[in-house]
Motif scaffolding. Structure first.
Motif, mmCIF file in Angstrom:
data_model
loop_
_atom_site.group_PDB
_atom_site.id
_atom_site.type_symbol
_atom_site.label_atom_id
_atom_site.label_comp_id
_atom_site.label_asym_id
_atom_site.label_seq_id
_atom_site.Cartn_x
_atom_site.Cartn_y
_atom_site.Cartn_z
ATOM 1 N N LEU A 123 4.684 -6.061 -1.054
ATOM 2 C CA LEU A 123 5.037 -6.077 -2.471
ATOM 3 C C LEU A 123 4.823 -4.720 -3.129
ATOM 4 O O LEU A 123 5.566 -4.331 -4.017
ATOM 5 N N ARG A 124 3.780 -4.025 -2.697
ATOM 6 C CA ARG A 124 3.469 -2.727 -3.290
ATOM 7 C C ARG A 124 2.684 -1.885 -2.293
ATOM 8 O O ARG A 124 1.848 -2.391 -1.569
ATOM 9 N N SER A 125 2.967 -0.610 -2.307
ATOM 10 C CA SER A 125 2.283 0.330 -1.433
ATOM 11 C C SER A 125 1.848 1.523 -2.271
ATOM 12 O O SER A 125 2.670 2.182 -2.888
ATOM 13 N N ASP A 126 0.545 1.777 -2.309
ATOM 14 C CA ASP A 126 0.002 2.930 -3.028
ATOM 15 C C ASP A 126 -0.626 3.868 -2.014
ATOM 16 O O ASP A 126 -1.551 3.478 -1.308
ATOM 17 N N LEU A 127 -0.127 5.099 -1.944
ATOM 18 C CA LEU A 127 -0.645 6.091 -1.004
ATOM 19 C C LEU A 127 -1.161 7.292 -1.773
ATOM 20 O O LEU A 127 -0.590 7.678 -2.801
ATOM 21 N N TYR A 128 -2.224 7.907 -1.257
ATOM 22 C CA TYR A 128 -2.842 9.058 -1.906
ATOM 23 C C TYR A 128 -3.099 10.144 -0.879
ATOM 24 O O TYR A 128 -3.366 9.862 0.280
ATOM 25 N N ALA A 129 -3.038 11.373 -1.317
ATOM 26 C CA ALA A 129 -3.338 12.507 -0.444
ATOM 27 C C ALA A 129 -4.818 12.485 -0.106
ATOM 28 O O ALA A 129 -5.644 12.142 -0.946
ATOM 29 N N PRO A 130 -5.154 12.837 1.114
ATOM 30 C CA PRO A 130 -6.577 12.829 1.483
ATOM 31 C C PRO A 130 -7.354 13.867 0.689
ATOM 32 O O PRO A 130 -6.880 14.974 0.470
#
Length: 129
Positions: free
Chosen positions: A106-113
């Motif tokens: 439904l949702r994907s939240d990705l962040y830079a390390p």
């Protein structure tokens, strides 16, 4: 004959060098503290965004009357071990299972390390339902 005297206004090279040395010393003292403040702010931001994602998953589960899972993800398609890199919210077909297909996400939240920021999962719990 009248004598002309000129008054020059400005700074000498010695005065400019002293001010520049003072600025360098102050920057050397304050920059490490600024880096630590940025790291704390990044950790606070990730924690708040994870809280918002968990609230959204709960609201979705209640409104749809479905089992909704949340798991850490590093690539936006599969579950992983590190919450600080991102997470998935997905429709779970069975309790304890990862997303069955990419359509169930439904949702994907990705962040830079971020350096020094790690939020690992517990051994027995890989997803939240």
């Amino acid at each position: 004959m009248s004598s002309c005297r000129f008054r020059l206004y400005g700074y000498t090279l010695l005065e400019l060098s002293a001010v520049l040395a003072l600025i360098i010393v102050l920057a050397g003292v304050t920059l490490p503290a600024l880096g630590e403040a940025v790291r704390r702010q990044r950790a606070r931001l990730v924690r708040q965004q994870l809280h918002a994602a968990l609230s959204m998953a709960r609201l979705t589960a209640v409104s749809r009357r479905q089992l909704i899972g949340v798991c850490p993800s590093e690539d936006g398609r599969t579950c992983s071990q590190d919450w600080s890199r991102g997470w998935l919210i997905y429709t779970a077909h069975r309790a304890g299972g990862p997303p069955a297909t990419t359509a169930s996400i439904l949702r994907s939240d990705l962040y830079a390390p971020a350096a020094g920021l790690h939020a690992r999962i517990a051994r027995g719990r890989k997803q939240l339902f």
